[in-house]
Structures are given as C-alpha cells and as structure tokens.
Design a protein around this motif. Structure first.
Motif, PDB file in Angstrom:
ATOM      1  N   THR A  99      55.368  83.900  49.745  1.00 32.27           N
ATOM      2  CA  THR A  99      56.705  83.569  49.268  1.00 32.27           C
ATOM      3  C   THR A  99      56.736  82.139  48.743  1.00 32.27           C
ATOM      4  O   THR A  99      56.227  81.223  49.393  1.00 32.27           O
ATOM      5  N   LEU A 125      53.937  80.536  53.017  1.00 31.15           N
ATOM      6  CA  LEU A 125      55.272  80.268  52.480  1.00 31.15           C
ATOM      7  C   LEU A 125      55.301  78.842  51.958  1.00 31.15           C
ATOM      8  O   LEU A 125      54.915  77.906  52.664  1.00 31.15           O
ATOM      9  N   LYS A 143      52.911  77.235  56.363  1.00 29.64           N
ATOM     10  CA  LYS A 143      54.154  76.865  55.694  1.00 29.64           C
ATOM     11  C   LYS A 143      54.017  75.476  55.090  1.00 29.64           C
ATOM     12  O   LYS A 143      53.505  74.562  55.738  1.00 29.64           O
ATOM     13  N   GLN A 177      58.115  84.068  58.685  1.00 29.12           N
ATOM     14  CA  GLN A 177      58.430  83.765  57.300  1.00 29.12           C
ATOM     15  C   GLN A 177      59.771  83.067  57.125  1.00 29.12           C
ATOM     16  O   GLN A 177      60.043  82.520  56.080  1.00 29.12           O
TER      17      GLN A 177
END
Length: 231
Positions: A99, A125, A143, A177
C-alpha cells in the motif's frame, strides 16, 4: 489479467473505508485506473513495444496524477490511496499486498545505470509523502512513516520515520496495515526532550551553585563585620 483486476478492486474495499460500491470504485478511483493502465503498459513493454508502453504511461499520468514507468514490476493487490503525486521508477520492484499513499516517490538517487530504484517486499506500507530512494530494499511487513526519506535498507517488520529515515521498531510482532499517521515514534522529538531535561538539570545545578556562593559571600561579609566590631 482479469483476475488481477478483480483483486485490485477488492483490495480497495479492504483498505479504504470510503469505498461504497463497485460502480463508484471502478469509475472514480484514480489510483485504480493508474494500476490498470500500468498493467497494460507493462504487458506492451515486455513485448518490446516501448514507445506504445511509454505513451500509455504518460496518458495515465495526465489523467490520474500517478506516474509509473512501464518497466516497473508490480505484484498483486497493489493499492494506491488517493494517488496524486505518486512516482514509481523504472527498475522498481513491488511485491504483493503493498500500500502506498499520495505523494510517495520510489525513485533513484542519480544517473547510474542498472538497478537504481527500490525493491518493496510483500505487505509493506509507505505513508503520505515518503521518499524511498536508490537501489534499496524495504522489508516485508515494514512501514515507512509519513514524510520520511529512506536511503538505506529497511529490515522486515520494521517501522521507519524521520529525515533521514531511522528504524524505530524492528523484529517485533507482525505490523498491521492500519498505520496511524499521528501516533508514530519520533526519534528527533525524543532527543529534543532528552536535551531539554539535561538543560533543566544544568540550570538547577547552576542555581544551586549560585545559592551556595551567595550564602558563602554573606557569611564572609558577616564574619568581616564581626571582626571589625571586635577590633
């Protein structure tokens, strides 16, 4: 191709709570349009129709605000949230279930040849405005915090924030996420707080020393006055 396109739509419903129905998602989500255009452009690129692939890429950029080089390799269930300003370079490799948010750049650092763009592993992410530059690897389930600039490899299951990016969480339990952009660790802010605490301690010590010196001076003056009276 059709199966991947269906997965691209399904991941929108999983990641975006604002998505209401298939009709709305298919017609209005620019990130989805950018991904579909890239899949078509990439297919032409692999067959060495380079100009056609590049033309599709630039037309998609004009309408979606997302620039993806047709040579970039993108896995399944890739989700671009909002999308405006996203740039993905030629030698970039993106895994499955990744993402990215608006303003993200997966770019190079110079004019070097060969692999010069990042590799993003599965389930990573990358938050709003982050810049991941150079031939580096962002590990699985990692992340990248909003506005970070990442120039070095990121281990699996890590959280990176800051400029330059610093790993602040590593080797913990699986990272979900749902990144909370307002609740990320900030090593720079933490260091400022430490410096403020040290400065306060130094001020207290200086005040204590001044008070001790004033007490000593008063005692000296008092002793001198008593000596004068006795004389």
């Amino acid at each position: 191709m059709l199966k991947m396109m269906k997965e691209d739509v399904e991941v929108v419903f999983e990641q975006d709570p604002a998505a209401r129905n298939y009709f709305e998602v298919i017609l209005t989500y620019s990130g989805l349009h950018a991904i579909w255009s890239h899949r078509i452009a990439h297919a032409f690129y692999k067959k060495k129709f380079f100009f056609l692939a590049r033309a599709i890429s630039q037309i998609s950029r004009f309408f979606t605000g997302v620039e993806i080089h047709p040579a970039a390799r993108i896995g399944r269930r890739f989700f671009i949230d909002h999308g405006m300003g996203v740039v993905i370079g030629e030698t970039c490799e993106i895994g499955d279930n990744v993402t990215v948010f608006q303003g993200v750049t997966l770019g190079g650092t110079g004019k070097e040849k060969g692999k010069r763009h990042p590799t993003i592993k599965d389930n990573a992410l990358i938050a709003t405005g982050a810049k991941v530059l150079g031939s580096i690897t962002v590990g699985a389930y990692s992340k990248i915090g909003a506005g970070s600039v990442v120039l070095k490899d990121v281990p699996d299951q890590s959280t990176v924030v800051g400029i330059p990016g610093r790993v602040v969480i590593q080797n913990g339990k699986r990272v979900d996420q749902d990144l909370n952009h307002s609740d990320l660790p900030d090593p720079v802010s933490d260091r400022f707080k430490e410096l403020e605490a040290e400065l306060k301690q130094l001020r207290d010590e200086v005040q204590h020393l001044r008070k001790g010196k004033n007490d000593y001076d008063n005692k000296v003056v008092q002793y001198a006055n008593e000596t004068k009276r006795n004389v």
